[in-house]
Design an enzyme around this catalytic site. Structure first.
Site, short mmCIF file in Angstrom:
data_model
loop_
_atom_site.label_atom_id
_atom_site.label_comp_id
_atom_site.label_asym_id
_atom_site.label_seq_id
_atom_site.Cartn_x
_atom_site.Cartn_y
_atom_site.Cartn_z
N GLU A 1 12.73 5.87 -29.40
CA GLU A 1 13.37 7.19 -29.26
C GLU A 1 14.02 7.60 -30.58
OE1 GLU A 1 14.45 4.89 -25.40
OE2 GLU A 1 13.90 4.42 -27.46
N HIS B 1 14.76 1.86 -32.43
CA HIS B 1 14.11 2.09 -31.14
C HIS B 1 13.11 3.24 -31.24
CE1 HIS B 1 17.34 -0.05 -28.49
NE2 HIS B 1 16.79 -0.84 -29.40
#
Length: 146
Positions: A79, A77
């Site tokens: 993040e 992801h």
């Protein structure tokens, strides 16, 4: 009219997400401290691995709904990639803010908490109630921007 800092950084993550190789959802993230960008990330396959655009989407093939079975995905992801970039380059992200084009999932929220990030600003929804519960419990400031 001059954009607010949140608007400014959210515009930047919109551009970053365009590097994503995910077939289902393009997401971008940046980590900011003292109004300075420390790292960025987008969702995609690990370095040196075949991108989903080339290999196909296993989650799509298996008809896995969004927000479930994260382990059945080639991509990291946005993040996660932004946090990993900080670790790779020895950049402290303690007491920082992360800007994301979508609400973090529970896995990303746990990383955000343990990385010492104190504020999350995001735009889009993501079907993960536990994520928001953990961020709240950890006293992370969460702002959903319009």
């Amino acid at each position: 009219m001059r954009p607010s800092w949140d608007e400014y950084f959210l515009e930047i993550v919109e551009m970053i997400k365009e590097r994503s190789t995910c077939l289902r959802r393009k997401v971008g993230a940046i980590i900011v401290k003292d109004k300075r960008i420390l790292t960025s990330g987008y969702n995609g396959a690990p370095s040196g691995c075949t991108h989903c655009e080339e290999k196909g989407c296993l989650r799509e093939q298996l008809k896995i709904p969004s927000g479930q079975r994260h382990e059945l995905c080639r991509a990291s992801h946005a993040e996660q990639n932004a946090i990993v970039q900080a670790a790779m380059h020895g950049v402290s992200i303690n007491d920082s803010t992360i800007y994301v084009t979508a609400q973090p999932c529970v896995i990303c929220s746990k990383l955000i908490i343990n990385a010492g990030i104190k504020k999350v600003v995001f735009k889009g929804d993501y079907p993960d109630e536990l994520s928001m519960e953990l961020l709240k419990e950890a006293n992370i400031e969460v702002i959903k921007h319009k």
